[in-house]
Design a protein around this motif. Structure first.
Motif, PDB file in Angstrom:
ATOM      1  N   UNK A 112      10.661  12.906 -12.477  1.00 52.81           N
ATOM      2  CA  UNK A 112      11.214  13.382 -13.738  1.00 52.81           C
ATOM      3  C   UNK A 112      10.233  13.172 -14.890  1.00 52.81           C
ATOM      4  N   UNK A 113       9.539  12.085 -14.880  1.00 49.37           N
ATOM      5  CA  UNK A 113       8.535  11.800 -15.912  1.00 49.37           C
ATOM      6  C   UNK A 113       7.421  12.849 -15.873  1.00 49.37           C
ATOM      7  N   UNK A 161       9.242  15.991  -3.032  1.00 46.13           N
ATOM      8  CA  UNK A 161       9.228  14.707  -2.327  1.00 46.13           C
ATOM      9  C   UNK A 161       9.300  14.997  -0.834  1.00 46.13           C
ATOM     10  N   UNK A 162       8.322  14.497  -0.084  1.00 50.12           N
ATOM     11  CA  UNK A 162       8.255  14.744   1.342  1.00 50.12           C
ATOM     12  C   UNK A 162       8.269  13.413   2.078  1.00 50.12           C
ATOM     13  N   UNK A 163       9.266  13.192   2.940  1.00 50.15           N
ATOM     14  CA  UNK A 163       9.307  11.945   3.700  1.00 50.15           C
ATOM     15  C   UNK A 163       8.107  11.844   4.646  1.00 50.15           C
ATOM     16  N   UNK A 164       7.695  10.621   4.905  1.00 48.91           N
ATOM     17  CA  UNK A 164       6.572  10.377   5.804  1.00 48.91           C
ATOM     18  C   UNK A 164       7.042   9.597   7.016  1.00 48.91           C
ATOM     19  N   UNK A 165       6.371   9.808   8.120  1.00 43.80           N
ATOM     20  CA  UNK A 165       6.664   9.026   9.320  1.00 43.80           C
ATOM     21  C   UNK A 165       6.027   7.647   9.246  1.00 43.80           C
ATOM     22  N   UNK A 224       2.626   6.493   0.151  1.00 42.49           N
ATOM     23  CA  UNK A 224       2.915   7.051  -1.157  1.00 42.49           C
ATOM     24  C   UNK A 224       1.654   7.753  -1.633  1.00 42.49           C
ATOM     25  N   UNK A 225       1.668   9.068  -1.548  1.00 46.23           N
ATOM     26  CA  UNK A 225       0.530   9.854  -1.990  1.00 46.23           C
ATOM     27  C   UNK A 225       1.007  10.921  -2.969  1.00 46.23           C
ATOM     28  N   UNK A 226       0.091  11.330  -3.822  1.00 48.12           N
ATOM     29  CA  UNK A 226       0.382  12.413  -4.758  1.00 48.12           C
ATOM     30  C   UNK A 226      -0.681  13.478  -4.562  1.00 48.12           C
ATOM     31  N   UNK A 227      -0.209  14.708  -4.389  1.00 52.48           N
ATOM     32  CA  UNK A 227      -1.089  15.860  -4.243  1.00 52.48           C
ATOM     33  C   UNK A 227      -0.811  16.836  -5.376  1.00 52.48           C
ATOM     34  N   UNK A 228      -1.857  17.477  -5.850  1.00 47.52           N
ATOM     35  CA  UNK A 228      -1.732  18.567  -6.803  1.00 47.52           C
ATOM     36  C   UNK A 228      -2.460  19.754  -6.173  1.00 47.52           C
TER      37      UNK A 228
END
Length: 76
Positions: A3-4, A18-22, A27-31
């Motif tokens: 939201x920020x 938001x994509x769950x990981x196995x 915790x990664x951020x992609x642009x």
């Protein structure tokens, strides 16, 4: 945090996904499919201002983040 990002970059980004990981704790951020942040590589969680600066540098480099544009841990 999502939201920020949407509030700060309301004219620059259309969505936050938001994509769950196995892998627990990932915790990664992609642009645009480019990884800009990885918690494991960074050695922990970054402050929101650091993440906003990383995103800004890609989606709106000219954008002034006001007080959020102060020195970050990476710049220390």
């Amino acid at each position: 945090m999502a939201q920020e990002f949407l509030t700060t970059f309301e004219e620059d980004i259309r969505a936050v996904t938001l994509t769950p990981s196995e892998v627990n704790g990932r915790y990664t951020i992609h642009v645009n499919d480019k990884k800009i942040f990885d918690r494991k590589e960074y050695g922990g969680f970054a402050e929101i201002k650091e993440l906003k600066q990383l995103i800004r540098d890609i989606v709106a480099p000219e954008k002034d983040l006001g007080h959020t544009d102060s020195k970050t841990r990476r710049e220390s």
